[in-house]
Structures are given as C-alpha cells and as structure tokens.
Design a protein around this motif. Structure first.
Motif, mmCIF file in Angstrom:
data_model
loop_
_atom_site.group_PDB
_atom_site.id
_atom_site.type_symbol
_atom_site.label_atom_id
_atom_site.label_comp_id
_atom_site.label_asym_id
_atom_site.label_seq_id
_atom_site.Cartn_x
_atom_site.Cartn_y
_atom_site.Cartn_z
ATOM 1 N N LEU A 139 -46.299 60.601 -23.133
ATOM 2 C CA LEU A 139 -45.445 61.525 -22.381
ATOM 3 C C LEU A 139 -44.365 62.135 -23.258
ATOM 4 O O LEU A 139 -44.009 63.315 -23.096
ATOM 5 C CB LEU A 139 -44.822 60.799 -21.195
ATOM 6 N N ALA A 140 -43.834 61.365 -24.191
ATOM 7 C CA ALA A 140 -42.824 61.894 -25.106
ATOM 8 C C ALA A 140 -43.402 63.022 -25.957
ATOM 9 O O ALA A 140 -42.691 63.977 -26.300
ATOM 10 C CB ALA A 140 -42.291 60.774 -25.995
ATOM 11 N N GLN A 141 -44.687 62.924 -26.274
ATOM 12 C CA GLN A 141 -45.342 64.001 -27.032
ATOM 13 C C GLN A 141 -45.640 65.203 -26.145
ATOM 14 O O GLN A 141 -45.482 66.357 -26.549
ATOM 15 C CB GLN A 141 -46.647 63.486 -27.639
ATOM 16 N N ALA A 142 -46.085 64.927 -24.924
ATOM 17 C CA ALA A 142 -46.482 66.007 -24.015
ATOM 18 C C ALA A 142 -45.279 66.727 -23.405
ATOM 19 O O ALA A 142 -45.354 67.922 -23.106
ATOM 20 C CB ALA A 142 -47.370 65.456 -22.902
ATOM 21 N N ARG A 143 -44.185 65.983 -23.188
ATOM 22 C CA ARG A 143 -42.987 66.544 -22.535
ATOM 23 C C ARG A 143 -41.737 66.187 -23.349
ATOM 24 O O ARG A 143 -40.933 65.367 -22.922
ATOM 25 C CB ARG A 143 -42.846 65.998 -21.120
ATOM 26 N N PRO A 144 -41.574 66.785 -24.530
ATOM 27 C CA PRO A 144 -40.386 66.486 -25.343
ATOM 28 C C PRO A 144 -39.101 66.754 -24.550
ATOM 29 O O PRO A 144 -38.980 67.765 -23.862
ATOM 30 C CB PRO A 144 -40.513 67.463 -26.522
ATOM 31 N N GLY A 145 -38.185 65.823 -24.618
ATOM 32 C CA GLY A 145 -36.920 65.986 -23.921
ATOM 33 C C GLY A 145 -36.882 65.365 -22.542
ATOM 34 O O GLY A 145 -35.800 65.166 -21.978
ATOM 35 N N ALA A 146 -38.043 65.079 -21.971
ATOM 36 C CA ALA A 146 -38.083 64.445 -20.647
ATOM 37 C C ALA A 146 -37.830 62.947 -20.786
ATOM 38 O O ALA A 146 -37.926 62.383 -21.882
ATOM 39 C CB ALA A 146 -39.435 64.686 -19.991
ATOM 40 N N ASP A 147 -37.503 62.304 -19.678
ATOM 41 C CA ASP A 147 -37.306 60.856 -19.675
ATOM 42 C C ASP A 147 -38.686 60.204 -19.593
ATOM 43 O O ASP A 147 -39.202 59.918 -18.510
ATOM 44 C CB ASP A 147 -36.442 60.432 -18.491
ATOM 45 N N ALA A 148 -39.292 60.006 -20.742
ATOM 46 C CA ALA A 148 -40.673 59.532 -20.808
ATOM 47 C C ALA A 148 -40.836 58.141 -20.196
ATOM 48 O O ALA A 148 -41.870 57.855 -19.574
ATOM 49 C CB ALA A 148 -41.157 59.523 -22.258
ATOM 50 N N ARG A 149 -39.838 57.297 -20.349
ATOM 51 C CA ARG A 149 -39.948 55.937 -19.813
ATOM 52 C C ARG A 149 -39.969 55.955 -18.285
ATOM 53 O O ARG A 149 -40.748 55.242 -17.659
ATOM 54 C CB ARG A 149 -38.796 55.071 -20.328
ATOM 55 N N PHE A 150 -39.111 56.787 -17.681
ATOM 56 C CA PHE A 150 -39.107 56.884 -16.223
ATOM 57 C C PHE A 150 -40.414 57.490 -15.726
ATOM 58 O O PHE A 150 -41.002 57.021 -14.744
ATOM 59 C CB PHE A 150 -37.925 57.718 -15.735
ATOM 60 N N LEU A 151 -40.870 58.548 -16.370
ATOM 61 C CA LEU A 151 -42.115 59.189 -15.957
ATOM 62 C C LEU A 151 -43.290 58.224 -16.068
ATOM 63 O O LEU A 151 -44.199 58.233 -15.215
ATOM 64 C CB LEU A 151 -42.375 60.444 -16.798
ATOM 65 N N ALA A 152 -43.281 57.382 -17.093
ATOM 66 C CA ALA A 152 -44.352 56.390 -17.237
ATOM 67 C C ALA A 152 -44.325 55.410 -16.074
ATOM 68 O O ALA A 152 -45.378 55.072 -15.505
ATOM 69 C CB ALA A 152 -44.216 55.657 -18.570
ATOM 70 N N ASP A 153 -43.135 54.947 -15.689
ATOM 71 C CA ASP A 153 -43.023 54.062 -14.528
ATOM 72 C C ASP A 153 -43.536 54.753 -13.265
ATOM 73 O O ASP A 153 -44.234 54.159 -12.442
ATOM 74 C CB ASP A 153 -41.562 53.638 -14.313
ATOM 75 N N ALA A 154 -43.149 56.028 -13.088
ATOM 76 C CA ALA A 154 -43.530 56.764 -11.882
ATOM 77 C C ALA A 154 -45.048 56.945 -11.803
ATOM 78 O O ALA A 154 -45.643 56.779 -10.726
ATOM 79 C CB ALA A 154 -42.835 58.127 -11.863
ATOM 80 N N LEU A 155 -45.682 57.257 -12.912
ATOM 81 C CA LEU A 155 -47.137 57.436 -12.910
ATOM 82 C C LEU A 155 -47.854 56.107 -12.684
ATOM 83 O O LEU A 155 -48.833 56.036 -11.935
ATOM 84 C CB LEU A 155 -47.588 58.076 -14.223
ATOM 85 N N LEU A 156 -47.369 55.052 -13.315
ATOM 86 C CA LEU A 156 -48.011 53.747 -13.137
ATOM 87 C C LEU A 156 -47.820 53.216 -11.721
ATOM 88 O O LEU A 156 -48.652 52.455 -11.224
ATOM 89 C CB LEU A 156 -47.470 52.747 -14.169
#
Length: 200
Positions: A139-156
């Motif tokens: 996610l950090a690669q796909a969405r630079p600047g986004a909160d990748a850790r939160f997005l990972a939790d949300a998707l999982l």
C-alpha cells in the motif's frame, strides 16, 4: 516467516507433536469449537501445564495447527510468481493477495474462527502481523503518503472468518462474489475502476 521455533529437546518435540496430533483428531471428531486444552492434555497424556507452556492458550495451539499451510501461503506472496508474488505492480499484488487470503480462510475456516475468538495479542500477532506488514508495504508503494498501516488493517478486517461466514450464510454470497466485492474495495483504495465481475 512465522512459526520458526527454537530447537527443542527430543522429548519436548515428541510432546509437541503428540499434542498437535491429538488436537487435530479432536477437531476432526468433534469440531473446532469444542477444542479444550484440558481435554487435549488428558488425551495426549501430558500435564495441562505442558500444553499451556508450549502453546500459551487455545489460539496458540490453533496457530500451530495451521502453521504448515500458513508457511506455504507466505512463501507464495513473499517469493512466489506474480501477481501475488514479486514482479507485478503493487496494486495488482494487493488484489491478488486479498483474494488469496479469502481462499486461505476458507481452507481452514473453523480454525480461523477459533483464532478470532482469542485475545487481541493472539489474533493480531503471528500470521496477521506478517500479512499486515506485507500489505502495508504494498500500500505504501501504491498510495504514497497515505496511512498504509491503517489501510492494511481496514482491508484485512474485510477478510476475517466471521464476516466471510456471515456473508455466505446470511447474505447468500458465493466465495466468488465476496472476492469480487473485495476486489472493488481494493481498487477503490489503490485507485482504479470497479471490476465488472458478476456478483451472486
């Protein structure tokens, strides 16, 4: 990779294998929701303390039961062929990974249901931590600047065993429909048009 225990004494290794075999048999005969560490210890002929020291709690024993298949899954997304493995664009790998997580949960659904009843430490440690780290990196690669850790939790959170069972049993969704909707969610997060795959 998870599940790389330190070297064991021969007797400790034998006890561990005996406990796992007994637990596997009890689940096959009575269902995962009936798994009791006290009963496992009794059937295995070891002290209850031995089981708790080795596995910590019921969730720890369940993770030991799913460990081998989890290793194969991790190898697939860490070093396997694309699109789940290296070589595909990050957004495509995210979609492939989430679809594979659905299959992974379905493969041992009863055991994942048990793990999700465990403590937060058990539920969000082990494999979840590996899955989260991997997904957050993509996610950090796909969405630079986004909160990748939160997005990972949300998707999982969308691929937990209880939600998948509810979607199938109460909403009548097929596994393919769940994957298709999850694909749309991943596309909305990574930036892309919704998939046109049929739902049902």
């Amino acid at each position: 990779m998870i599940g790389q225990p330190p070297p064991e004494r021969a007797d400790a290794a034998r006890n561990r294998q005996k406990i796992i075999e007994v637990a596997s048999r009890m689940i096959a005969e009575h269902g995962a929701d009936q798994l009791s560490l006290d009963e496992v210890a009794k059937e295995a002929g070891v002290g209850v303390g031995t089981v708790y020291r080795r596995f910590g709690d019921r969730a720890g024993l369940v993770w030991a039961l799913i460990d081998e298949r989890e290793h194969r899954f991790q190898q697939a997304f860490l070093s396997g062929p694309p699109p789940i493995g290296p070589g595909a664009p990050p957004a495509e790998r995210i979609r492939a990974f989430l679809s594979a997580v659905v299959d992974r949960v379905m493969d041992q659904e009863d055991l994942f249901l048990l793990v999700e009843l465990g403590s937060p430490k058990a539920r969000f440690g082990g494999p979840y931590k590996v899955h989260h780290t991997h997904l957050a990196g993509l996610l950090a690669q796909a969405r630079p600047g986004a909160d990748a850790r939160f997005l990972a939790d949300a998707l999982l959170a969308s691929v937990n065993a209880y939600l998948i069972r509810y979607q199938r049993d109460e909403r009548g969704m097929s596994v393919e429909a769940i994957k298709s909707a999850l694909d749309d969610l991943a596309l909305s997060v990574t930036g892309g048009p919704p998939t046109s795959r049929r739902r049902g």
